[in-house]
Design a protein around this motif. Structure first.
Motif, PDB file in Angstrom:
ATOM      1  N   GLY A  35      22.113   7.287  63.786  1.00 44.99           N
ATOM      2  CA  GLY A  35      21.343   6.313  62.994  1.00 44.99           C
ATOM      3  C   GLY A  35      21.704   5.855  61.359  1.00 44.99           C
ATOM      4  O   GLY A  35      22.542   6.745  60.846  1.00 44.99           O
ATOM      5  N   TRP A  36      21.595   4.790  60.968  1.00 44.90           N
ATOM      6  CA  TRP A  36      21.820   4.533  59.626  1.00 44.90           C
ATOM      7  C   TRP A  36      20.355   4.214  58.758  1.00 44.90           C
ATOM      8  O   TRP A  36      19.660   3.609  59.557  1.00 44.90           O
ATOM      9  CB  TRP A  36      22.457   3.017  59.606  1.00 44.90           C
ATOM     10  CG  TRP A  36      23.955   3.093  60.006  1.00 44.90           C
ATOM     11  CD1 TRP A  36      24.615   3.003  61.104  1.00 44.90           C
ATOM     12  CD2 TRP A  36      24.947   3.624  59.223  1.00 44.90           C
ATOM     13  NE1 TRP A  36      26.173   3.179  61.097  1.00 44.90           N
ATOM     14  CE2 TRP A  36      26.152   3.471  59.674  1.00 44.90           C
ATOM     15  CE3 TRP A  36      25.099   4.099  57.650  1.00 44.90           C
ATOM     16  CZ2 TRP A  36      27.488   3.897  58.950  1.00 44.90           C
ATOM     17  CZ3 TRP A  36      26.152   4.258  57.069  1.00 44.90           C
ATOM     18  CH2 TRP A  36      27.716   4.307  57.847  1.00 44.90           C
ATOM     19  N   TYR A  37      20.576   4.830  57.596  1.00 43.89           N
ATOM     20  CA  TYR A  37      19.190   4.704  56.990  1.00 43.89           C
ATOM     21  C   TYR A  37      19.763   4.292  55.453  1.00 43.89           C
ATOM     22  O   TYR A  37      20.838   4.102  55.094  1.00 43.89           O
ATOM     23  CB  TYR A  37      18.423   6.201  56.647  1.00 43.89           C
ATOM     24  CG  TYR A  37      17.973   6.633  58.046  1.00 43.89           C
ATOM     25  CD1 TYR A  37      18.685   7.163  59.027  1.00 43.89           C
ATOM     26  CD2 TYR A  37      16.651   6.667  58.111  1.00 43.89           C
ATOM     27  CE1 TYR A  37      18.161   7.638  60.097  1.00 43.89           C
ATOM     28  CE2 TYR A  37      15.915   7.194  59.254  1.00 43.89           C
ATOM     29  CZ  TYR A  37      16.581   7.929  60.300  1.00 43.89           C
ATOM     30  OH  TYR A  37      16.200   8.155  61.492  1.00 43.89           O
ATOM     31  N   ARG A  38      18.622   3.793  54.658  1.00 47.84           N
ATOM     32  CA  ARG A  38      19.027   3.351  53.084  1.00 47.84           C
ATOM     33  C   ARG A  38      17.837   3.828  52.440  1.00 47.84           C
ATOM     34  O   ARG A  38      16.851   3.899  52.619  1.00 47.84           O
ATOM     35  CB  ARG A  38      19.464   1.938  53.022  1.00 47.84           C
ATOM     36  CG  ARG A  38      17.972   0.893  53.700  1.00 47.84           C
ATOM     37  CD  ARG A  38      18.426  -0.669  53.497  1.00 47.84           C
ATOM     38  NE  ARG A  38      17.213  -1.265  53.640  1.00 47.84           N
ATOM     39  CZ  ARG A  38      17.543  -2.585  54.066  1.00 47.84           C
ATOM     40  NH1 ARG A  38      18.689  -3.114  53.964  1.00 47.84           N
ATOM     41  NH2 ARG A  38      16.428  -3.534  54.185  1.00 47.84           N
ATOM     42  N   GLN A  39      18.297   3.719  51.116  1.00 48.80           N
ATOM     43  CA  GLN A  39      17.287   4.276  50.126  1.00 48.80           C
ATOM     44  C   GLN A  39      17.622   3.931  48.794  1.00 48.80           C
ATOM     45  O   GLN A  39      18.944   3.609  48.109  1.00 48.80           O
ATOM     46  CB  GLN A  39      17.331   5.765  49.978  1.00 48.80           C
ATOM     47  CG  GLN A  39      16.318   6.607  49.153  1.00 48.80           C
ATOM     48  CD  GLN A  39      16.243   7.890  49.145  1.00 48.80           C
ATOM     49  OE1 GLN A  39      17.389   8.843  49.428  1.00 48.80           O
ATOM     50  NE2 GLN A  39      15.137   8.739  48.800  1.00 48.80           N
ATOM     51  N   VAL A  40      16.495   3.405  47.795  1.00 44.10           N
ATOM     52  CA  VAL A  40      16.730   2.860  46.706  1.00 44.10           C
ATOM     53  C   VAL A  40      15.980   3.912  45.834  1.00 44.10           C
ATOM     54  O   VAL A  40      15.083   4.354  46.177  1.00 44.10           O
ATOM     55  CB  VAL A  40      16.343   1.313  46.400  1.00 44.10           C
ATOM     56  CG1 VAL A  40      17.065   0.448  47.252  1.00 44.10           C
ATOM     57  CG2 VAL A  40      14.775   1.557  46.826  1.00 44.10           C
ATOM     58  N   PRO A  41      16.584   3.710  44.437  1.00 47.59           N
ATOM     59  CA  PRO A  41      15.823   4.903  43.584  1.00 47.59           C
ATOM     60  C   PRO A  41      14.272   4.803  43.491  1.00 47.59           C
ATOM     61  O   PRO A  41      13.997   3.362  43.501  1.00 47.59           O
ATOM     62  CB  PRO A  41      16.317   4.534  42.216  1.00 47.59           C
ATOM     63  CG  PRO A  41      17.597   4.029  42.626  1.00 47.59           C
ATOM     64  CD  PRO A  41      17.382   3.372  43.933  1.00 47.59           C
ATOM     65  N   GLY A  42      13.508   5.711  43.549  1.00 47.02           N
ATOM     66  CA  GLY A  42      12.064   5.569  43.587  1.00 47.02           C
ATOM     67  C   GLY A  42      11.436   5.415  44.916  1.00 47.02           C
ATOM     68  O   GLY A  42      10.003   5.382  44.956  1.00 47.02           O
ATOM     69  N   LYS A  43      12.292   5.254  45.886  1.00 45.25           N
ATOM     70  CA  LYS A  43      11.577   4.627  47.114  1.00 45.25           C
ATOM     71  C   LYS A  43      12.009   5.760  48.234  1.00 45.25           C
ATOM     72  O   LYS A  43      13.034   6.233  48.051  1.00 45.25           O
ATOM     73  CB  LYS A  43      11.943   3.326  47.513  1.00 45.25           C
ATOM     74  CG  LYS A  43      11.086   2.202  46.770  1.00 45.25           C
ATOM     75  CD  LYS A  43      11.172   0.895  47.432  1.00 45.25           C
ATOM     76  CE  LYS A  43      10.582  -0.140  46.498  1.00 45.25           C
ATOM     77  NZ  LYS A  43      10.830  -1.435  47.246  1.00 45.25           N
ATOM     78  N   GLU A  44      11.104   6.007  49.190  1.00 40.66           N
ATOM     79  CA  GLU A  44      11.514   6.873  50.257  1.00 40.66           C
ATOM     80  C   GLU A  44      12.979   6.388  51.163  1.00 40.66           C
ATOM     81  O   GLU A  44      13.092   5.035  51.388  1.00 40.66           O
ATOM     82  CB  GLU A  44      10.426   7.269  51.201  1.00 40.66           C
ATOM     83  CG  GLU A  44       9.337   7.774  50.735  1.00 40.66           C
ATOM     84  CD  GLU A  44       8.370   8.231  51.735  1.00 40.66           C
ATOM     85  OE1 GLU A  44       7.299   8.828  51.219  1.00 40.66           O
ATOM     86  OE2 GLU A  44       8.526   8.008  52.935  1.00 40.66           O
ATOM     87  N   ARG A  45      13.680   7.095  51.718  1.00 44.73           N
ATOM     88  CA  ARG A  45      14.782   6.388  52.804  1.00 44.73           C
ATOM     89  C   ARG A  45      14.007   5.822  53.834  1.00 44.73           C
ATOM     90  O   ARG A  45      13.041   6.640  54.485  1.00 44.73           O
ATOM     91  CB  ARG A  45      15.352   8.047  53.100  1.00 44.73           C
ATOM     92  CG  ARG A  45      16.949   7.502  53.652  1.00 44.73           C
ATOM     93  CD  ARG A  45      17.628   8.711  53.668  1.00 44.73           C
ATOM     94  NE  ARG A  45      17.992   9.528  52.187  1.00 44.73           N
ATOM     95  CZ  ARG A  45      18.808  10.259  52.126  1.00 44.73           C
ATOM     96  NH1 ARG A  45      19.403  11.026  53.288  1.00 44.73           N
ATOM     97  NH2 ARG A  45      18.920  10.944  51.142  1.00 44.73           N
TER      98      ARG A  45
END
Length: 115
Positions: A35-45
């Motif tokens: 799988g591919w996931y993504r995350q931005v600062p301050g938010k959950e992956r």
């Protein structure tokens, strides 16, 4: 030891494309889903896309029609082709594998969509 190494991130303008790669070692690659996931600062992956060991795919609604996940079992590599990128696609992108009951993440590759 399971290792995942992502690459391919970078700076791209809105509407542009990138292809992310994740090379996996230490497991029987052809037998596992990825799988591919993504995350931005301050938010959950958050989950982006997944591919089964037989090639079946599924996508989060936010990327459907724009992103394509694929795998090359001969190269132990999973890809994420990202087209028509939007500002909101800016994030750190991670690949993930679950094998033998253990979850392993890569170190991530940064994608920045900016004009």
């Amino acid at each position: 030891q399971v290792q995942l190494v992502e690459s391919g991130g970078g700076l791209v303008q809105p509407g542009g494309s990138l292809r992310l790669s994740c090379v996996v070692s230490g497991i029987p690659f052809a037998a596992v889903p990825l799988g591919w996931y993504r995350q931005v600062p301050g938010k959950e992956r958050e989950w982006v896309a997944k591919i089964s060991n037989t090639g079946g795919t599924d996508y989060d609604h936010s990327v459907t029609g724009r992103f394509t996940i694929s795998r090359d079992d001969a190269k132990n590599t999973v890809y994420l082709q990202m087209n028509n990128l939007k500002f909101e696609d800016t994030a750190m992108y991670y690949c993930r594998v679950v094998s033998g009951g253990n979850t392993t993440w890569g170190q991530g590759t940064q994608v920045i969509v900016s004009a």
